[in-house]
Design a protein around this motif. Sequence first.
Motif, PDB file in Angstrom:
ATOM      1  N   GLU A  41      35.473   4.792 -21.376  1.00 44.03           N
ATOM      2  CA  GLU A  41      36.375   3.963 -22.159  1.00 44.03           C
ATOM      3  C   GLU A  41      37.601   4.755 -22.594  1.00 44.03           C
ATOM      4  N   SER A  42      38.605   4.042 -23.118  1.00 45.00           N
ATOM      5  CA  SER A  42      39.795   4.756 -23.571  1.00 45.00           C
ATOM      6  C   SER A  42      39.388   5.706 -24.687  1.00 45.00           C
ATOM      7  N   HIS A 212      38.477   1.955 -15.570  1.00 45.77           N
ATOM      8  CA  HIS A 212      37.312   1.478 -16.306  1.00 45.77           C
ATOM      9  C   HIS A 212      36.821   0.173 -15.719  1.00 45.77           C
ATOM     10  N   LEU A 253      26.299   0.694 -20.243  1.00 45.12           N
ATOM     11  CA  LEU A 253      27.640   0.349 -19.780  1.00 45.12           C
ATOM     12  C   LEU A 253      27.562  -0.642 -18.619  1.00 45.12           C
ATOM     13  N   CYS A 256      26.683  -4.046 -19.749  1.00 43.24           N
ATOM     14  CA  CYS A 256      27.723  -4.734 -20.505  1.00 43.24           C
ATOM     15  C   CYS A 256      28.755  -5.409 -19.617  1.00 43.24           C
ATOM     16  N   LEU A 268      28.404 -11.772 -25.113  1.00 44.57           N
ATOM     17  CA  LEU A 268      28.318 -10.707 -24.116  1.00 44.57           C
ATOM     18  C   LEU A 268      27.576  -9.512 -24.694  1.00 44.57           C
ATOM     19  N   PRO A 269      26.821  -8.797 -23.861  1.00 47.50           N
ATOM     20  CA  PRO A 269      26.123  -7.612 -24.374  1.00 47.50           C
ATOM     21  C   PRO A 269      27.108  -6.516 -24.769  1.00 47.50           C
ATOM     22  N   THR A 270      26.752  -5.743 -25.768  1.00 52.49           N
ATOM     23  CA  THR A 270      27.626  -4.654 -26.229  1.00 52.49           C
ATOM     24  C   THR A 270      26.752  -3.439 -26.509  1.00 52.49           C
ATOM     25  N   ILE A 271      27.403  -2.297 -26.781  1.00 52.03           N
ATOM     26  CA  ILE A 271      26.680  -1.116 -27.230  1.00 52.03           C
ATOM     27  C   ILE A 271      27.012  -0.960 -28.708  1.00 52.03           C
ATOM     28  N   PRO A 272      26.096  -1.251 -29.608  1.00 53.84           N
ATOM     29  CA  PRO A 272      26.433  -1.166 -31.038  1.00 53.84           C
ATOM     30  C   PRO A 272      26.782   0.264 -31.440  1.00 53.84           C
ATOM     31  N   GLY A 273      27.594   0.382 -32.468  1.00 53.09           N
ATOM     32  CA  GLY A 273      27.947   1.710 -32.970  1.00 53.09           C
ATOM     33  C   GLY A 273      29.289   2.167 -32.446  1.00 53.09           C
ATOM     34  N   GLU A 274      29.704   3.317 -32.953  1.00 52.75           N
ATOM     35  CA  GLU A 274      31.018   3.860 -32.604  1.00 52.75           C
ATOM     36  C   GLU A 274      30.859   5.270 -32.050  1.00 52.75           C
ATOM     37  N   ARG A 290      23.946   6.042 -30.917  1.00 50.54           N
ATOM     38  CA  ARG A 290      24.002   4.673 -30.390  1.00 50.54           C
ATOM     39  C   ARG A 290      22.889   4.426 -29.376  1.00 50.54           C
TER      40      ARG A 290
END
Lengths: 328, 332
Positions: A41-42, A212, A253, A256, A268-274, A290
């Motif tokens: 990701e960026s 990406h 990834l 997602c 949509l599925p995501t990856i929780p957290g930062e 995460r």
Amino acid sequence: MTTLAIDGLNVTFSTEDGPLHALKNVSFDVPENRIVGIVGESGCGKSTLINAILGLLADNGSIDSGSILFQGRDDLTKLGPAQMRDLRGPKISTVFQDPMGALNPVISVGQQMINIQYRSDISKQEKAQRAVDMLELVRIPDARAALARYPHQFSGGMKQRIAIAMALMMEPALLIADEPTTALDATLEVTTIELLKDLQQQIGCSVLFISHHLGVIAELCDDVVVMYAGEVVERGTVRQIFNDPRHPYTARLLECDPARQSERTRSLPTIPGEIPDLRARPRGCIFANRCHRVHDACAAPPPDHDVGDGHVARCFVANVPETVEATA
Amino acid sequence: MSDDPILTVRDVQVSFPVGGLRKRDAILGVAGVSFDVRRGETFALVGESGSGKTTLARAVNGLQAISNGEITFEGQRIDGLDRKSMKPVRKRMSMMFQDPVGSLSPRMTVGDLVTEPFRIHGIEGRNLRDEAARLLSLVGLPTDFVSRFPHQLSGGQARRVGVARAIALDPALIIADEPTAGLDVSVQGEVLNLLNDLRERLGLAMMIITHNLHVVHHVADRTAVMYLGRFVEAGDTEEVFGAPRHPYTAALLSANPEPDPDKTHDRITLPAEVPSLLARPPGCEFHTRCPWAQPACSAKAPTPTQEGTRAVACHFPLEPGARPPTQSESAA
């Protein structure tokens, strides 16, 4: 021979809030004649990596350790500015996302293509002929007449192909393509990656392709490097990565990607957290906060786990594929 | 979602002057487009860069003057309004621009950024600190983010701040220009889920501009495909994706790269280049690249015909699963 061998690369930027560890122990190879894709990701360090390879890190950035061996001879981290200038262009060239930014709007395409051959000793006519040949290679119709035209007279897809022609003009050993198809629609994206593939084979160069867009990577690349928060978390062949991901980040990834959801869904599925703050990297695994497979061992730095055939994941449980774990 | 349109766009054209002093000319960035956006729905505009998507969005928002046509928003004609009369309209119709970090002023804190709409519109009697906290929690950011600056945000967080700004004044319509460009797929999913969630909770309508077809498939109720400033096909997303009727739509969908290295592709390849807006092809403007083109296509421009919920601008709309004719067939 390996075109580019990056080993244990660490890059730090000094910022007001303290040093920012942008790349941590990055190691991977770009073998000769192969297309290596970098996904992430960026903010994951893709651009920093390119700049480190090109010797174009910002003034506050420094390579702390590691080596970038080009063609088995030159360590790019140790070359001076003049030596780097000799490599950039003839040996290592780049294509960026925005072709308009790469072309000078007030100079004709032909003049620009002749100008960039300033290093070669051939006559101006020969340079012009070489420009025509390259434009034909990237399938610009009526190439000779195109020399007299200006960038704005070409469509977006054509401008990107002209930029590719210019990058490959000196037949470099390594082409770095930074999101070259992001601004194009799907039909042009596909034509451009097919063209890149053809040219790569004709010229016999290696390509480092940053994107990406997982679909483009799957279609174009031979090998894939997955980056997360400045670390290479997984690398392997395109089939190893897409069919048998071993790092939990890669697995998440891929899940997602809306392209993998065949059923239409509003959620949509995501990856929780930062991503953790790179000024204060955790001592252990960078993805631990995460990760759904996190366990006690993750507080220590994970090893680069080779699961076979050059497929490496920086994870303690890389040797246990998720599906096996789930059924156990 | 109701059938009641919140935004009605009719025959809108946007022209840009080109050429110097001696030779004056104009190109049509948007060449006559009509559509409705209904309350509570997500309407997607798809097309390559340069097809006029952003110009159309800017025209709807009044940032770009139109040279022809009508735009009606919540029952009011809004084309040709001056800055002052447009201002109240912008409370109800907000815009999310491309480039999440670039559209945020680097010298303002997140708190200032999300409450800037209140100051711009001179809305008083609200505690801006409370508003900032309310907006940040709506977009799923911790309230202590109020004191952060844009450079301290990740791409996804910057997007969320952009969303918070867009919903600050309780708009009825959000126009989002490439809301997920530059984000990786997991963050992209978060932003789209957030927009969708807010659409449902706040009853918003959304107009999304993107060239990511996978995204459109999941989030949009209706989709319009743009080519050279016109709609070539528009209709319910499921129908358009399930059985495209326009050759350009079919080619776009078949070209869409899939994240599977072993997938074999049965692609419709388009010959030739995207024509220049300065030299639009006669007849159907897609005929220069259309594998199905017939002599009639270069003679007469097709008018969009309505078939159920879908409109297609093609003389010979495709049957489901149609494949391009081979060389020998097309020569015969």
